[in-house]
Design a protein around this motif. Structure first.
Motif, PDB file in Angstrom:
ATOM      1  N   LYS A  81       7.515   7.337  -0.477  1.00  9.40           N
ATOM      2  CA  LYS A  81       6.501   7.552  -1.515  1.00  9.40           C
ATOM      3  C   LYS A  81       5.160   6.934  -1.151  1.00  9.40           C
ATOM      4  O   LYS A  81       4.112   7.371  -1.642  1.00  9.40           O
ATOM      5  CB  LYS A  81       6.988   6.990  -2.849  1.00  9.40           C
ATOM      6  N   GLY A  82       5.165   5.904  -0.313  1.00  4.70           N
ATOM      7  CA  GLY A  82       3.906   5.285   0.080  1.00  4.70           C
ATOM      8  C   GLY A  82       3.109   4.805  -1.116  1.00  4.70           C
ATOM      9  O   GLY A  82       3.611   4.079  -1.981  1.00  4.70           O
ATOM     10  N   ALA A  83       1.854   5.226  -1.197  1.00  7.32           N
ATOM     11  CA  ALA A  83       0.959   4.799  -2.281  1.00  7.32           C
ATOM     12  C   ALA A  83       1.378   5.361  -3.634  1.00  7.32           C
ATOM     13  O   ALA A  83       0.903   4.888  -4.677  1.00  7.32           O
ATOM     14  CB  ALA A  83      -0.474   5.214  -1.965  1.00  7.32           C
ATOM     15  N   LYS A  84       2.240   6.356  -3.643  1.00  7.24           N
ATOM     16  CA  LYS A  84       2.685   6.937  -4.912  1.00  7.24           C
ATOM     17  C   LYS A  84       3.775   6.101  -5.582  1.00  7.24           C
ATOM     18  O   LYS A  84       4.151   6.385  -6.732  1.00  7.24           O
ATOM     19  CB  LYS A  84       3.214   8.357  -4.681  1.00  7.24           C
ATOM     20  N   LEU A  85       4.271   5.102  -4.880  1.00  9.02           N
ATOM     21  CA  LEU A  85       5.292   4.243  -5.477  1.00  9.02           C
ATOM     22  C   LEU A  85       4.684   3.474  -6.642  1.00  9.02           C
ATOM     23  O   LEU A  85       3.643   2.824  -6.504  1.00  9.02           O
ATOM     24  CB  LEU A  85       5.821   3.268  -4.418  1.00  9.02           C
ATOM     25  N   SER A  86       5.329   3.535  -7.799  1.00  7.82           N
ATOM     26  CA  SER A  86       4.804   2.843  -8.980  1.00  7.82           C
ATOM     27  C   SER A  86       4.878   1.336  -8.791  1.00  7.82           C
ATOM     28  O   SER A  86       5.697   0.836  -8.013  1.00  7.82           O
ATOM     29  CB  SER A  86       5.586   3.253 -10.226  1.00  7.82           C
ATOM     30  N   GLU A  87       4.040   0.606  -9.521  1.00  6.73           N
ATOM     31  CA  GLU A  87       4.036  -0.842  -9.421  1.00  6.73           C
ATOM     32  C   GLU A  87       5.367  -1.425  -9.884  1.00  6.73           C
ATOM     33  O   GLU A  87       5.878  -2.391  -9.300  1.00  6.73           O
ATOM     34  CB  GLU A  87       2.898  -1.447 -10.247  1.00  6.73           C
ATOM     35  N   GLU A  88       5.936  -0.817 -10.903  1.00  9.54           N
ATOM     36  CA  GLU A  88       7.228  -1.292 -11.399  1.00  9.54           C
ATOM     37  C   GLU A  88       8.304  -1.154 -10.327  1.00  9.54           C
ATOM     38  O   GLU A  88       9.086  -2.078 -10.090  1.00  9.54           O
ATOM     39  CB  GLU A  88       7.638  -0.488 -12.639  1.00  9.54           C
ATOM     40  N   ASP A  89       8.326   0.013  -9.654  1.00  5.72           N
ATOM     41  CA  ASP A  89       9.311   0.224  -8.602  1.00  5.72           C
ATOM     42  C   ASP A  89       9.036  -0.666  -7.392  1.00  5.72           C
ATOM     43  O   ASP A  89       9.968  -1.136  -6.726  1.00  5.72           O
ATOM     44  CB  ASP A  89       9.330   1.690  -8.174  1.00  5.72           C
TER      45      ASP A  89
END
Length: 508
Positions: free
Chosen positions: A299-307
């Motif tokens: 996901k790279g930059a698309k990874l959510s902060e929560e994840d």
């Protein structure tokens, strides 16, 4: 091993360990009767020896050490290749299997498998695989393979005493295809010279030597019509994408993770629940690596902060590293960083070849270790003992330096793999598919941060073999590092596993 390799064993002869003679062949030993001990025309020296094994078993064998001239199709010398050939006396050579053995690097001689794993003599280490204080010594190798197979230890050009012929340059041999063809042609010429065509044939390689062995599986089959019975891959690397920490290549971060966990477990840096059972913990982290961690990196930059926080927490649990460090590292920790970070608070680093071993850097603030303590533990020991062994036990003396592990073969030419990752797995797949009797044995150490076991498994799982061929693969794991045979318990297990492998490969 980034394509670097390994080590050097040998030590002084121990009184009472083996009987070394230079007597003529016994009357009943027909194959050796024609020759008397001494040098052949190319300078190889023949000697006779006896080694006593546990249980009262005794092996009488002949050793031939020195050079063989590698020639082109017109008979012109290409190189002088150094080798050591062990042949068990008593049986006709044609009835005995023969195993061609080499290490990796590129730039490594065969000393590690020779003096650490398979030869009749080995460098004395303690049971954990650490060197004894000097003066070093040699002891009988109770786990030698000589009762199972005759052995040929090969030093590729630029390593050992092997050198290009007059008018040739080392560059003609220092590349993926050049190396495979020169070692393959040596094996062909050796088979002719020593009349081993009717023998069952095996290859054994360690580290980059597994890359070479896989390439040879196709080269020997296609170029020389030489089918193999079996190949042993010790600490394997076939697909270099699995071990190159390059930008844009997330695969190594995933595949090194279980070995990070095993290392943290060994140094007691995991939480109490994960410290209970290494095998159970590794199964858990492998599942995490293949699923949640892989998806997060994709996901790279698309990874959510929560994840991101969740993945960092789990990574911390599995590696013994702090969550804050993992966040700063973007959830990606390469091997040198891990080796430095795990024991930073103790002002120590861990080894690359064997992450059980610890080293001390000039300070505890650096980004990378100053050296690899696991290589330092074997370098001087093996160097001293091999040189002593060749001169004083095998009677081969040379003015040349024996290149144990050299950078003189660099830069290495990757040929068809230039600008992409070298991958010899397709060659191995093709050889195993064409020769359905070819058996494969793969040995991996849990604490190997040069060629981690999960990366090897990934490569094997992506060979694309049909089920009836895949059943020819046998994989074993050891509680040690890259040179698992340096650890006594692992060496004993390795010997038992290989003995079963030979039985399977030779069953008609």
């Amino acid at each position: 091993m980034r394509s670097f390799l390994l080590l050097l064993f040998l030590a002084m002869f121990v009184p009472g360990s083996a009987v070394w003679t230079q007597e003529p062949a016994k009357k009943e030993d027909a194959p050796a009767k024609k020759e008397t001990p001494g040098k052949d025309k190319e300078g190889a020296v023949k000697t006779r020896h006896t080694v006593a094994l546990p249980g009262g078993k005794q092996l009488d064998y002949e050793a031939i050490a020195g050079l063989m001239t590698l020639k082109d199709d017109d008979g012109k010398p290409r190189a002088d290749i150094s080798f050591t050939y062990y042949r068990l006396l008593g049986d006709s050579a044609s009835k005995r299997p023969i195993t061609f053995t080499f290490n990796g690097g590129p730039g490594s001689s065969s000393v590690w498998l020779h003096m650490g794993a398979f030869g009749p003599k080995k460098v004395a280490m303690n049971d954990a695989g650490e060197p004894l204080p000097p003066p070093y010594k040699l002891v009988e190798n109770e786990f030698t393979l000589l009762d199972l197979t005759d052995l040929v230890f090969i030093d590729p050009v630029g390593t050992g005493y092997s050198r290009p012929a007059t008018g040739q340059t080392t560059k003609a041999f220092t590349g993926v295809t050049e190396d495979i063809s020169s070692v393959g042609d040596f094996i062909y010429q050796f088979t002719n010279k020593y009349e081993r065509w009717s023998s069952a044939k095996f290859l054994a390689g360690e580290s980059y030597g597994t890359t070479r062995a896989s390439g040879l599986s196709g080269y020997l089959q296609d170029t020389h019509g030489m089918n193999l019975n079996g190949i042993m891959l010790i600490s394997a690397i076939l697909n270099f994408q699995t071990a190159r920490f390059d930008e844009g290549n997330d695969l190594p971060y995933i595949l090194f993770l279980p070995t990070y966990t095993a290392t943290a477990w060994y140094h007691k840096k995991l939480n109490p629940e994960l410290q209970k059972d290494l095998e159970k913990t590794l199964a858990e982290v492998e599942k995490f690596a293949e699923n949640e961690y892989t998806l997060a990196l994709m996901k790279g930059a698309k990874l959510s902060e929560e994840d991101r926080q969740k993945i960092a927490q789990k990574l911390g649990d599995y590696t013994g590293l702090s969550k804050s460090f993992l966040i700063r590292a973007n959830l990606r920790v390469d091997q040198p960083r891990f080796c430095k970070e795990l024991l930073r608070s103790d002002r120590l680093n861990v080894g690359r070849y064997d992450s059980r071993l610890k080293g001390i850097d000039k300070d505890a603030a650096g980004e990378r270790p100053d050296y690899d303590p696991s290589y330092a533990s074997v370098q001087g020991t093996y160097t001293a003992m091999f040189n002593d062994y060749m001169r004083n036990q095998l009677n081969y003396k040379s003015e040349l330096k024996y290149e144990i592990l050299t950078g003189k073969v660099q830069p290495w030419e990757y040929g068809p793999a230039r600008n992409r990752y070298l991958n010899v797995a397709p060659t191995l797949r093709a050889a195993m598919t064409a020769n359905k009797n070819l058996k494969l044995f793969v040995a991996s150490g849990h604490y190997d941060l040069a060629t981690p076991y999960f990366a090897t498994n990934y490569t094997l799982d992506h060979l694309g073999l049909e089920p009836e061929v895949r059943k020819n693969i046998r994989v074993s794991y050891y509680e040690a590092g890259h040179m698992m045979y340096a650890h006594k318990a692992s060496h004993e297990k390795l010997r038992k596993d290989i003995e079963q492998f030979y039985k399977d490969a030779l069953t008609k």
